[in-house]
Design a protein around this motif. Sequence first.
Motif, PDB file in Angstrom:
ATOM      1  N   ALA A 167      14.881  47.085  79.440  1.00 56.50           N
ATOM      2  CA  ALA A 167      14.850  46.237  78.245  1.00 56.50           C
ATOM      3  C   ALA A 167      14.885  47.126  77.006  1.00 56.50           C
ATOM      4  CB  ALA A 167      13.594  45.367  78.253  1.00 56.50           C
ATOM      5  N   GLU A 168      15.002  46.518  75.846  1.00 55.77           N
ATOM      6  CA  GLU A 168      15.018  47.265  74.589  1.00 55.77           C
ATOM      7  C   GLU A 168      13.676  47.941  74.322  1.00 55.77           C
ATOM      8  OE1 GLU A 168      16.155  44.479  71.590  1.00 55.77           O
ATOM      9  OE2 GLU A 168      18.166  44.213  72.434  1.00 55.77           O
ATOM     10  N   GLU A 203      14.028  44.636  82.424  1.00 55.91           N
ATOM     11  CA  GLU A 203      14.574  43.303  82.167  1.00 55.91           C
ATOM     12  C   GLU A 203      15.226  42.741  83.422  1.00 55.91           C
ATOM     13  OE1 GLU A 203      17.637  40.971  79.182  1.00 55.91           O
ATOM     14  OE2 GLU A 203      16.727  42.845  78.535  1.00 55.91           O
ATOM     15  N   PHE A 209      17.666  40.022  84.984  1.00 59.88           N
ATOM     16  CA  PHE A 209      18.791  39.221  84.505  1.00 59.88           C
ATOM     17  C   PHE A 209      19.744  38.923  85.659  1.00 59.88           C
ATOM     18  CE2 PHE A 209      20.033  43.624  84.118  1.00 59.88           C
ATOM     19  CZ  PHE A 209      21.381  43.662  84.442  1.00 59.88           C
ATOM     20  N   LYS A 244      10.559  41.550  81.720  1.00 58.77           N
ATOM     21  CA  LYS A 244      10.996  40.575  80.713  1.00 58.77           C
ATOM     22  C   LYS A 244      12.262  39.891  81.208  1.00 58.77           C
ATOM     23  CE  LYS A 244      12.842  40.609  75.975  1.00 58.77           C
ATOM     24  NZ  LYS A 244      13.110  41.484  74.818  1.00 58.77           N
ATOM     25  N   LEU A 245      12.446  38.654  80.786  1.00 63.22           N
ATOM     26  CA  LEU A 245      13.691  37.953  81.070  1.00 63.22           C
ATOM     27  C   LEU A 245      13.981  36.997  79.933  1.00 63.22           C
ATOM     28  CD1 LEU A 245      12.923  34.814  82.023  1.00 63.22           C
ATOM     29  CD2 LEU A 245      12.160  36.044  84.042  1.00 63.22           C
ATOM     30  N   TRP A 246      15.203  36.534  79.892  1.00 58.80           N
ATOM     31  CA  TRP A 246      15.628  35.521  78.921  1.00 58.80           C
ATOM     32  C   TRP A 246      16.032  34.288  79.701  1.00 58.80           C
ATOM     33  CZ3 TRP A 246      15.268  36.066  73.739  1.00 58.80           C
ATOM     34  CH2 TRP A 246      15.064  37.359  73.240  1.00 58.80           C
ATOM     35  N   ALA A 285      12.477  34.458  75.409  1.00 57.71           N
ATOM     36  CA  ALA A 285      12.016  35.625  76.158  1.00 57.71           C
ATOM     37  C   ALA A 285      10.713  35.262  76.856  1.00 57.71           C
ATOM     38  CB  ALA A 285      11.805  36.807  75.225  1.00 57.71           C
ATOM     39  N   VAL A 320       7.662  37.129  79.485  1.00 55.71           N
ATOM     40  CA  VAL A 320       7.174  38.440  79.883  1.00 55.71           C
ATOM     41  C   VAL A 320       6.119  38.307  80.986  1.00 55.71           C
ATOM     42  CG1 VAL A 320       6.013  40.540  79.082  1.00 55.71           C
ATOM     43  CG2 VAL A 320       7.603  39.352  77.581  1.00 55.71           C
ATOM     44  N   LEU A 356       8.532  41.511  70.877  1.00 59.51           N
ATOM     45  CA  LEU A 356       9.423  40.941  71.887  1.00 59.51           C
ATOM     46  C   LEU A 356      10.174  39.828  71.235  1.00 59.51           C
ATOM     47  CD1 LEU A 356       7.219  40.877  75.079  1.00 59.51           C
ATOM     48  CD2 LEU A 356       9.153  42.323  74.631  1.00 59.51           C
TER      49      LEU A 356
END
Length: 172
Positions: free
Chosen positions: A74-75, A81, A83, A117-119, A155, A157, A172
């Motif tokens: 992730a950033e 992340e 995905f 983390k995910l979106w 987002a 977490v 985030l």
Amino acid sequence: MSDVTVRALGSEDWNAYREVRLAALKESPEAFASSYDAEVEYDEDFWRLRLSRSARLLAEAGGEAVGIASLGQAEEDGVAELFGMWVSPARRGTGVAWQLTEAAARHARAAGCRALKLWVSTDNGRAVAFFSSFGFRPADQRRPMTTDPTVEELAMVLPLGDDPGWVPTTAL
């Protein structure tokens, strides 16, 4: 659920990854920032490159691919992340997504990450409920979906360390 195994793919598994990715793009094109037509002609070198950029976790049952998830950086520092998760329609609701998510969390923990983390689309109540039940918490970060800017992504977490309340120090 016990007949399902999840394994990390290596570069030699490029064709298995290609097959399940194309199946996902065919079945659920709206869930990915690409299309079957865009990826079907990619060559072996492309698929091997994709496998080298992110961890790909393949769920199999009876020698057949039934799901896939990807795990990258992730950033935020210390955050992996999740995905590109997809489960075949016949296996949805049978625990495959849970096993993929568990494998992703183990993989991220082993890499020294403190959070996963995910979106997820705010329109996808089933996915939001699933990830919430797993322990993911909504973060205060939202963005427009790549494939449809009128739809918002949220987002979420999952802390992976000893402190269940830990969140990355960057927003985030």
